[in-house]
Design a protein around this motif. Structure first.
Motif, PDB file in Angstrom:
ATOM      1  N   ASN A   1      20.956  40.584  62.166  1.00 61.90           N
ATOM      2  CA  ASN A   1      20.986  39.664  63.304  1.00 61.90           C
ATOM      3  C   ASN A   1      21.718  40.326  64.470  1.00 61.90           C
ATOM      4  OD1 ASN A   1      21.685  37.541  65.155  1.00 61.90           O
ATOM      5  ND2 ASN A   1      21.290  36.055  63.534  1.00 61.90           N
ATOM      6  N   ILE A   2      20.965  40.855  65.411  1.00 58.08           N
ATOM      7  CA  ILE A   2      21.546  41.652  66.492  1.00 58.08           C
ATOM      8  C   ILE A   2      22.440  40.819  67.400  1.00 58.08           C
ATOM      9  CG2 ILE A   2      19.547  41.335  67.993  1.00 58.08           C
ATOM     10  CD1 ILE A   2      21.662  44.522  67.695  1.00 58.08           C
ATOM     11  N   ARG A   3      22.099  39.560  67.625  1.00 52.14           N
ATOM     12  CA  ARG A   3      22.905  38.736  68.521  1.00 52.14           C
ATOM     13  C   ARG A   3      24.291  38.472  67.948  1.00 52.14           C
ATOM     14  NH1 ARG A   3      18.925  34.176  71.293  1.00 52.14           N
ATOM     15  NH2 ARG A   3      17.500  35.680  72.290  1.00 52.14           N
ATOM     16  N   LEU A   4      24.361  38.204  66.643  1.00 47.87           N
ATOM     17  CA  LEU A   4      25.663  37.980  66.031  1.00 47.87           C
ATOM     18  C   LEU A   4      26.470  39.277  65.986  1.00 47.87           C
ATOM     19  CD1 LEU A   4      24.817  35.527  63.105  1.00 47.87           C
ATOM     20  CD2 LEU A   4      25.887  35.023  65.313  1.00 47.87           C
ATOM     21  N   LEU A   5      25.789  40.410  65.809  1.00 46.40           N
ATOM     22  CA  LEU A   5      26.485  41.695  65.848  1.00 46.40           C
ATOM     23  C   LEU A   5      27.055  41.953  67.238  1.00 46.40           C
ATOM     24  CD1 LEU A   5      27.246  44.387  64.510  1.00 46.40           C
ATOM     25  CD2 LEU A   5      25.000  45.270  65.201  1.00 46.40           C
ATOM     26  N   GLN A   6      26.262  41.700  68.271  1.00 44.17           N
ATOM     27  CA  GLN A   6      26.744  41.878  69.640  1.00 44.17           C
ATOM     28  C   GLN A   6      27.937  40.973  69.935  1.00 44.17           C
ATOM     29  OE1 GLN A   6      22.915  41.055  71.501  1.00 44.17           O
ATOM     30  NE2 GLN A   6      22.784  43.170  72.243  1.00 44.17           N
ATOM     31  N   ARG A   7      27.873  39.750  69.441  1.00 49.70           N
ATOM     32  CA  ARG A   7      28.977  38.817  69.665  1.00 49.70           C
ATOM     33  C   ARG A   7      30.258  39.317  68.990  1.00 49.70           C
ATOM     34  NH1 ARG A   7      27.944  32.906  67.569  1.00 49.70           N
ATOM     35  NH2 ARG A   7      26.230  33.146  69.092  1.00 49.70           N
ATOM     36  N   MET A   8      30.125  39.813  67.760  1.00 45.96           N
ATOM     37  CA  MET A   8      31.283  40.337  67.050  1.00 45.96           C
ATOM     38  C   MET A   8      31.911  41.507  67.799  1.00 45.96           C
ATOM     39  SD  MET A   8      31.502  42.107  63.282  1.00 45.96           S
ATOM     40  CE  MET A   8      30.858  43.650  63.955  1.00 45.96           C
ATOM     41  N   VAL A   9      31.074  42.432  68.250  1.00 50.00           N
ATOM     42  CA  VAL A   9      31.565  43.600  68.979  1.00 50.00           C
ATOM     43  C   VAL A   9      32.232  43.178  70.285  1.00 50.00           C
ATOM     44  CG1 VAL A   9      30.852  45.683  70.219  1.00 50.00           C
ATOM     45  CG2 VAL A   9      29.903  45.189  67.951  1.00 50.00           C
ATOM     46  N   ARG A  10      31.628  42.221  70.971  1.00 47.32           N
ATOM     47  CA  ARG A  10      32.153  41.772  72.270  1.00 47.32           C
ATOM     48  C   ARG A  10      33.484  41.034  72.122  1.00 47.32           C
ATOM     49  NH1 ARG A  10      27.944  39.416  73.608  1.00 47.32           N
ATOM     50  NH2 ARG A  10      28.469  37.283  73.010  1.00 47.32           N
ATOM     51  N   GLN A  11      33.627  40.264  71.077  1.00 48.79           N
ATOM     52  CA  GLN A  11      34.807  39.408  70.942  1.00 48.79           C
ATOM     53  C   GLN A  11      35.968  40.091  70.241  1.00 48.79           C
ATOM     54  OE1 GLN A  11      33.421  35.825  68.988  1.00 48.79           O
ATOM     55  NE2 GLN A  11      32.425  35.055  70.844  1.00 48.79           N
ATOM     56  N   TRP A  12      35.704  41.134  69.465  1.00 51.89           N
ATOM     57  CA  TRP A  12      36.797  41.756  68.719  1.00 51.89           C
ATOM     58  C   TRP A  12      37.703  42.549  69.651  1.00 51.89           C
ATOM     59  CZ3 TRP A  12      38.816  46.561  67.451  1.00 51.89           C
ATOM     60  CH2 TRP A  12      39.725  46.559  66.385  1.00 51.89           C
ATOM     61  N   ASP A  13      39.010  42.363  69.509  1.00 49.59           N
ATOM     62  CA  ASP A  13      39.972  43.017  70.400  1.00 49.59           C
ATOM     63  C   ASP A  13      41.233  43.335  69.611  1.00 49.59           C
ATOM     64  OD1 ASP A  13      41.464  43.991  72.451  1.00 49.59           O
ATOM     65  OD2 ASP A  13      41.576  42.128  73.595  1.00 49.59           O
ATOM     66  N   ALA A  14      41.654  44.588  69.652  1.00 51.24           N
ATOM     67  CA  ALA A  14      42.856  45.008  68.920  1.00 51.24           C
ATOM     68  C   ALA A  14      44.029  45.268  69.847  1.00 51.24           C
ATOM     69  CB  ALA A  14      42.559  46.263  68.097  1.00 51.24           C
ATOM     70  N   GLY A  15      44.007  44.721  71.052  1.00 48.98           N
ATOM     71  CA  GLY A  15      45.164  44.846  71.935  1.00 48.98           C
ATOM     72  C   GLY A  15      45.028  45.939  72.973  1.00 48.98           C
ATOM     73  N   ASP A  16      46.116  46.167  73.706  1.00 50.65           N
ATOM     74  CA  ASP A  16      46.076  47.140  74.804  1.00 50.65           C
ATOM     75  C   ASP A  16      47.334  47.997  74.855  1.00 50.65           C
ATOM     76  OD1 ASP A  16      47.875  45.225  75.528  1.00 50.65           O
ATOM     77  OD2 ASP A  16      46.947  44.729  77.454  1.00 50.65           O
ATOM     78  N   GLY A  17      47.958  48.260  73.713  1.00 43.14           N
ATOM     79  CA  GLY A  17      49.180  49.045  73.679  1.00 43.14           C
ATOM     80  C   GLY A  17      48.918  50.539  73.603  1.00 43.14           C
ATOM     81  N   ASP A  18      49.956  51.311  73.276  1.00 43.31           N
ATOM     82  CA  ASP A  18      49.838  52.764  73.175  1.00 43.31           C
ATOM     83  C   ASP A  18      49.046  53.181  71.948  1.00 43.31           C
ATOM     84  OD1 ASP A  18      51.279  53.063  75.482  1.00 43.31           O
ATOM     85  OD2 ASP A  18      53.194  53.446  74.473  1.00 43.31           O
ATOM     86  N   PHE A  19      48.916  52.286  70.971  1.00 43.30           N
ATOM     87  CA  PHE A  19      48.075  52.520  69.803  1.00 43.30           C
ATOM     88  C   PHE A  19      47.004  51.438  69.803  1.00 43.30           C
ATOM     89  CE2 PHE A  19      47.921  54.609  65.582  1.00 43.30           C
ATOM     90  CZ  PHE A  19      46.866  53.902  65.041  1.00 43.30           C
TER      91      PHE A  19
END
Length: 413
Positions: A204-222
């Motif tokens: 399901n490409i739409r759900l894959l795109q949504r997962m990629v778009r929404q996943w965020d691991a922060g904005d620090g030095d790592f």
């Protein structure tokens, strides 16, 4: 501090002449409370992979684009089976296209032992042209290893001829990074989301795109940076774009280099504003069209002061970008497929000592490379070669890797 911090360095070996002190230097670096180690040498990288697998006590998660039924693939599979028998929770995800050389039955003993197994993006689904290009292994949610390497013999210097001598040109030059620390939990959390998609919504490409778009691991030095199917630059490419806009020193090592005009212009601007750009690209590969696609861009970059090298001893597969004090390492090439289509995982680490160490590695590789001067490039670019390069650039950025490998247009490897 992880246990390996107190252990003696792994046995040092190199398949290219005398051992390189930089290639075999396995120092640990502490960044944001996480311990990091770069491993270039194939034999040492295989040992590190085995160590991570063997030391897993509760869980082990693996995701690889290519997983072959050769010596290394069989070794790793059998180790996973042993872990299952020790009641360790083991999960493996492979790509349907990258791993199509291994028969499905090869993984049956792992499944029978209790392992959880899935193939990313079955063929003829809406996500057929999207590749799960990631390479990662995660043990107990606190130790991990990522990079550009796959689970096949030639990514660990295991290819040999009948006299058991190393065959450098059939092995891949690659890089892995071992990470111990709290940030590994973020990678494990992402793996959980990827696993859920693969097992519940595979294709399901739409759900894959949504997962990629929404996943965020922060904005620090790592920072973990995920890329995937999108009509915009991937998250890792957007971060590199921002760094290029203000950076002064670029060192880029990539197996495939065919970016769009936006990133290409930003690379070209560094020397113009007093900075420096150094590109280390393949001189040998199994897909000569990718070399042709890169060479189409050489003239533009050379005129703007870029330093370009073609690596000679092996086929180059390393993916690393260093901009000032920021180091990017992971699975992504610097081409349009990695920028917009494939699911890729990169890590961005901002630390001066670690960046200096990464640049020493690039220095070492450049000594084994052919410098591309304006004169040499002019000698190469006859009208027939220019046509080949243009066709290569078009095809590499449109068709799949396995297709382009058969359409080299006479480009010399």
């Amino acid at each position: 501090m992880p246990e390996l911090m107190d252990q003696a360095p792994a046995d040092r070996a190199s398949s290219i002449g005398a051992p390189s002190p930089i290639a075999d230097d396995q120092r640990w670096f502490d960044v944001c409370g996480n311990q990091l180690k770069l491993i270039r040498d194939g034999t040492a990288r295989l040992k590190a992979l085995i160590d991570i697998i063997e030391q897993a006590e509760h869980s082990l998660k693996l995701c690889f684009y290519m997983f072959e039924d050769d010596t290394v693939g069989t070794l790793v599979r059998d180790m996973l089976i042993k872990l299952c028998k020790r009641d360790v929770s083991v999960e493996l995800i492979i790509d349907s296209f990258g791993s199509n050389g291994a028969p499905r039955a090869f993984f049956d003993p792992f499944v029978e032992a209790g392992g959880r197994f899935a193939i990313f993006s079955p063929r003829f689904s809406t996500s057929y042209f999207v590749r799960n290009h990631q390479k990662m292994v995660i043990a107990d949610n606190c130790r991990a290893m990522i990079g550009g390497f796959n689970i096949t013999d030639d990514y660990f210097d295991q290819q040999s001829d009948q006299q058991n001598r190393k065959v450098d040109e059939t092995n891949w030059e690659d890089l892995g990074i071992v990470i111990h620390g709290l940030e590994v939990q973020n990678l494990a959390d992402y793996y959980g989301q990827l696993s859920s998609w693969v097992h519940r919504n595979n294709g399901n490409i739409r759900l894959l795109q949504r997962m990629v778009r929404q996943w965020d691991a922060g904005d620090g030095d790592f920072r973990w940076l995920l890329g995937g199917p999108s009509n915009r630059l991937s998250r890792w490419a957007s971060a590199i774009k921002r760094d290029l806009e203000t950076g002064q020193q670029l060192d880029l090592v990539s197996a495939y280099f065919s970016p769009g005009q936006g990133l290409l212009r930003r690379i070209a601007r560094l020397p113009k504003r007093g900075g420096r750009s150094r590109l280390l690209l393949p001189g040998k590969t199994d897909n000569a069209a990718t070399i042709g696609a890169s060479r189409l861009l050489y003239g533009y970059l050379l005129k703007r002061g870029a330093d370009i090298y073609e690596y000679q001893p092996k086929r180059l597969h390393t993916k690393m970008v260093v901009i000032d004090n920021a180091v990017y390492i992971g699975s992504a090439n610097f081409d349009l497929r990695s920028l917009f289509i494939n699911v890729e995982m990169m890590v961005r680490i901002e630390d001066q000592a670690f960046a200096d160490h990464a640049r020493l590695l690039v220095d070492d590789m450049c000594r084994d490379s052919l410098p591309i001067s304006k004169k040499l490039h002019k000698e190469r670019k006859g009208w027939l070669n220019r046509l080949r390069w243009a066709l290569s650039y078009f095809v590499v950025n449109i068709l799949d890797y396995s297709v382009t490998r058969r359409m080299n247009f006479g480009v010399k490897k």
